[in-house]
Design a protein around this motif. Structure first.
Motif, PDB file in Angstrom:
ATOM      1  N   MET A  42       0.919  -1.236  -0.064  1.00  0.00           N
ATOM      2  CA  MET A  42      -0.036  -0.048  -0.022  1.00  0.00           C
ATOM      3  C   MET A  42       0.834   1.173   0.100  1.00  0.00           C
ATOM      4  O   MET A  42       1.828   1.353   0.750  1.00  0.00           O
ATOM      5  N   THR A  43       0.737   2.107  -0.979  1.00  0.00           N
ATOM      6  CA  THR A  43       1.305   3.288  -0.917  1.00  0.00           C
ATOM      7  C   THR A  43       0.613   4.506  -0.276  1.00  0.00           C
ATOM      8  O   THR A  43      -0.510   4.762  -0.606  1.00  0.00           O
ATOM      9  N   GLU A  44       1.384   5.312   0.485  1.00  0.00           N
ATOM     10  CA  GLU A  44       0.893   6.415   1.320  1.00  0.00           C
ATOM     11  C   GLU A  44       1.289   7.523   0.555  1.00  0.00           C
ATOM     12  O   GLU A  44       2.400   7.801  -0.050  1.00  0.00           O
ATOM     13  N   THR A  45       0.589   8.715   0.393  1.00  0.00           N
ATOM     14  CA  THR A  45       0.809   9.852  -0.296  1.00  0.00           C
ATOM     15  C   THR A  45       2.033  10.660   0.377  1.00  0.00           C
ATOM     16  O   THR A  45       2.825  11.306  -0.355  1.00  0.00           O
ATOM     17  N   ALA A  46       2.321  10.401   1.764  1.00  0.00           N
ATOM     18  CA  ALA A  46       3.483  11.160   2.194  1.00  0.00           C
ATOM     19  C   ALA A  46       4.832  10.786   1.526  1.00  0.00           C
ATOM     20  O   ALA A  46       5.760  11.314   1.425  1.00  0.00           O
ATOM     21  N   ASP A  47       4.825   9.295   1.183  1.00  0.00           N
ATOM     22  CA  ASP A  47       5.961   8.492   0.507  1.00  0.00           C
ATOM     23  C   ASP A  47       6.133   9.154  -0.780  1.00  0.00           C
ATOM     24  O   ASP A  47       7.105   9.065  -1.279  1.00  0.00           O
ATOM     25  N   ALA A  48       5.092   9.429  -1.488  1.00  0.00           N
ATOM     26  CA  ALA A  48       4.928   9.834  -3.047  1.00  0.00           C
ATOM     27  C   ALA A  48       5.850  11.139  -3.380  1.00  0.00           C
ATOM     28  O   ALA A  48       6.579  11.096  -4.188  1.00  0.00           O
ATOM     29  N   ARG A  49       5.889  12.164  -2.230  1.00  0.00           N
ATOM     30  CA  ARG A  49       6.626  13.389  -2.431  1.00  0.00           C
ATOM     31  C   ARG A  49       7.189  13.602  -1.063  1.00  0.00           C
ATOM     32  O   ARG A  49       6.662  14.462  -0.339  1.00  0.00           O
ATOM     33  N   PRO A  50       8.166  13.025  -0.786  1.00  0.00           N
ATOM     34  CA  PRO A  50       8.755  13.218   0.639  1.00  0.00           C
ATOM     35  C   PRO A  50       9.500  14.697   0.551  1.00  0.00           C
ATOM     36  O   PRO A  50       9.399  15.161   1.672  1.00  0.00           O
ATOM     37  N   ASP A  51       9.628  15.390  -0.329  1.00  0.00           N
ATOM     38  CA  ASP A  51      10.138  16.754  -0.586  1.00  0.00           C
ATOM     39  C   ASP A  51       9.194  17.920  -0.455  1.00  0.00           C
ATOM     40  O   ASP A  51       9.397  19.112  -0.049  1.00  0.00           O
ATOM     41  N   LYS A  52       7.929  17.493  -0.475  1.00  0.00           N
ATOM     42  CA  LYS A  52       6.674  18.496  -0.278  1.00  0.00           C
ATOM     43  C   LYS A  52       6.477  18.481   1.231  1.00  0.00           C
ATOM     44  O   LYS A  52       6.227  17.718   1.699  1.00  0.00           O
ATOM     45  N   VAL A  53       6.343  19.893   1.418  1.00  0.00           N
ATOM     46  CA  VAL A  53       5.994  20.193   2.737  1.00  0.00           C
ATOM     47  C   VAL A  53       4.511  20.548   2.909  1.00  0.00           C
ATOM     48  O   VAL A  53       3.985  21.366   2.142  1.00  0.00           O
ATOM     49  N   ARG A  54       3.780  19.971   3.792  1.00  0.00           N
ATOM     50  CA  ARG A  54       2.306  20.095   3.782  1.00  0.00           C
ATOM     51  C   ARG A  54       2.116  21.516   4.446  1.00  0.00           C
ATOM     52  O   ARG A  54       2.663  21.677   5.729  1.00  0.00           O
ATOM     53  N   GLU A  55       1.274  22.237   4.181  1.00  0.00           N
ATOM     54  CA  GLU A  55       0.748  23.498   4.649  1.00  0.00           C
ATOM     55  C   GLU A  55      -0.560  23.633   4.630  1.00  0.00           C
ATOM     56  O   GLU A  55      -1.266  23.119   3.507  1.00  0.00           O
ATOM     57  N   ARG A  56      -1.573  24.183   5.656  1.00  0.00           N
ATOM     58  CA  ARG A  56      -2.923  24.684   5.603  1.00  0.00           C
ATOM     59  C   ARG A  56      -2.788  26.095   5.638  1.00  0.00           C
ATOM     60  O   ARG A  56      -2.124  26.554   6.345  1.00  0.00           O
TER      61      ARG A  56
END
Length: 93
Positions: free
Chosen positions: A1-15
């Motif tokens: 199972m693939t998690e979205t966090a692993d798909a783009r490890p350099d992407k910083v999540r912001e809200r």
């Protein structure tokens, strides 16, 4: 199972805070959901449905109320009951 966090490890999540409109890490913001016209805090970030984020401060809460940001953020018509959310934010400060 693939998690979205692993798909783009350099992407910083912001809200974006619906009160002050500043972008922050989800850990710095309180996630909320709406159920039956009542805005409910979701500190575990697991409740189903559309979520909105707010800095857990009275200032950001008051800005969101003044700007009528809650119905817009949740994409629902009419006013929403935010009294319980305000009480919880007041306790946390």
């Amino acid at each position: 199972m693939t998690e979205t966090a692993d798909a783009r490890p350099d992407k910083v999540r912001e809200r974006t805070c619906i009160g002050c409109r500043k972008r922050s890490s989800p850990a710095d913001l309180l996630r909320m959901t709406v159920s039956g016209g009542l805005v409910l805090p979701d500190p575990g970030r697991r409740a189903p449905g559309r979520g909105a984020h707010l800095h857990p401060t009275i200032e950001c809460f008051e800005l969101a109320v003044r700007r009528k940001a809650f119905p817009r953020a949740f994409k629902v018509p009419g006013p929403l009951e935010t009294t319980g959310l305000r009480e919880q934010i007041g306790k946390e400060q």
